[in-house]
Write an enzyme that holds these catalytic residues in place. Structure first.
Site, short mmCIF file in Angstrom:
data_model
loop_
_atom_site.label_atom_id
_atom_site.label_comp_id
_atom_site.label_asym_id
_atom_site.label_seq_id
_atom_site.Cartn_x
_atom_site.Cartn_y
_atom_site.Cartn_z
N PRO A 107 7.36 4.46 7.83
CA PRO A 107 8.49 5.06 7.11
C PRO A 107 9.83 4.76 7.77
CG PRO A 107 6.97 6.78 7.93
CD PRO A 107 6.39 5.46 8.30
N ASP A 142 10.47 -8.29 -15.53
CA ASP A 142 10.16 -6.95 -15.06
C ASP A 142 11.41 -6.15 -14.77
OD1 ASP A 142 7.49 -7.32 -15.02
OD2 ASP A 142 7.37 -7.81 -12.89
N GLU A 180 0.52 9.53 14.48
CA GLU A 180 1.96 9.80 14.46
C GLU A 180 2.81 8.54 14.58
OE1 GLU A 180 3.10 12.81 13.66
OE2 GLU A 180 0.96 13.20 13.45
N ARG A 198 2.12 -10.90 -7.21
CA ARG A 198 2.49 -11.18 -8.59
C ARG A 198 3.73 -12.06 -8.75
NH1 ARG A 198 5.56 -7.93 -11.19
NH2 ARG A 198 4.32 -7.70 -13.08
#
Ligand code: ADE
Length: 247
Positions: free
Chosen positions: A100, A180, A127, A165
């Site tokens: 993150p 897209d 963690e 893709r």
């Protein structure tokens, strides 16, 4: 493109990589994926991969040795830029931590990653990583969004799917990926298929008109409307100019 994935949970990848587009990409030879079990590189009799943080905070951290050993085994060369060791980064594939704390995955970044012949993805657990993995092994850190998953595995799957893709030939219809949401910088507008009327709701007549230019103009208008309503940040002054045309 070849993608190596280092994980404590190899089985998590089974289903998603064996279906649909990812399966086709592998069958046609556009993509190969190797899953490497981090546990095999663990330290000592118990193949330990994690330990408590120095300084005493909650949870466990991934130790550096198993991760470095795994990546050096995969690439068959030294990659850790430790004291006194020099590694020519230009000859390495990107070594990417899923965390993150990484830079956000966008369609522009997906396209950039798809240019490389090889990627190494390292999935975090617990963690997080010992900081030396970040500093001296990884060449990049990527996040798939501002929320915390229980590990990098799902994030790695998202990244692999998005990259696969856009590889040449994978979608079968070359314009697919270009049309897209995000590829044009706008969200995709509404789309319809048969039947022309469903429970009293009709398909917009313009789409049945056969006027290709008018249809294209209508689609652009609808895409703008949807983007304005749902993601004004993609249009607004905060949009970064270097991303234009790449979302
Ligand atoms: N690992 C845990 N959360 C993550 C996220 N949001 N993106 C990438 N890797 C993660």
């Amino acid at each position: 493109m070849h993608i190596d994935i280092v994980t404590l949970f190899p089985n998590m990848f089974r289903g998603p990589f064996e279906e649909s587009i990812l399966r086709r990409a592998q069958e046609m030879g556009a993509l190969s994926i190797a899953i490497h079990d981090l546990r095999l590189f663990g330290v000592g009799k118990h193949r330990q991969v994690d330990d408590v943080p120095y300084g005493g905070s909650p949870g466990m951290l991934l130790r550096p040795e198993p991760i470095v050993a795994a990546v050096e085994s995969i690439l068959d060369r030294p990659v850790f830029r430790g004291a006194g060791e020099t590694v020519d980064l230009s000859t390495l594939p990107p070594i990417i931590l899923l965390t993150p704390q990484g830079r956000p995955l966008t369609q522009a970044l997906v396209k950039e990653l798809a240019q490389h012949p090889r990627l190494v993805l390292i999935c975090g657990r617990y963690e997080g990583f010992d900081e030396r993995v970040r500093e001296f092994l990884a060449t990049d850190e990527i996040s798939i969004g501002d929320y915390v998953l229980s590990g990098g595995e799902l994030a790695a799957m998202v990244l692999v799917d998005a990259v696969a893709r856009v590889l040449p030939g994978v979608l079968g219809y070359e314009r697919g990926a270009e049309e897209d949401s995000f590829a044009s910088g706008l969200l995709e507008g509404p789309q319809y298929t048969r039947p022309p009327e469903f429970r009293g709701r009709r398909v917009p007549p313009i789409l049945l008109s056969g006027h290709h230019e008018r249809i294209a103009a209508w689609r652009r208008e609808q895409a703008l409307k949807r983007t304005r309503e749902r993601r004004p940040d993609l249009l607004g002054p905060t949009a970064r100019p270097e991303d234009a045309g790449d979302r």
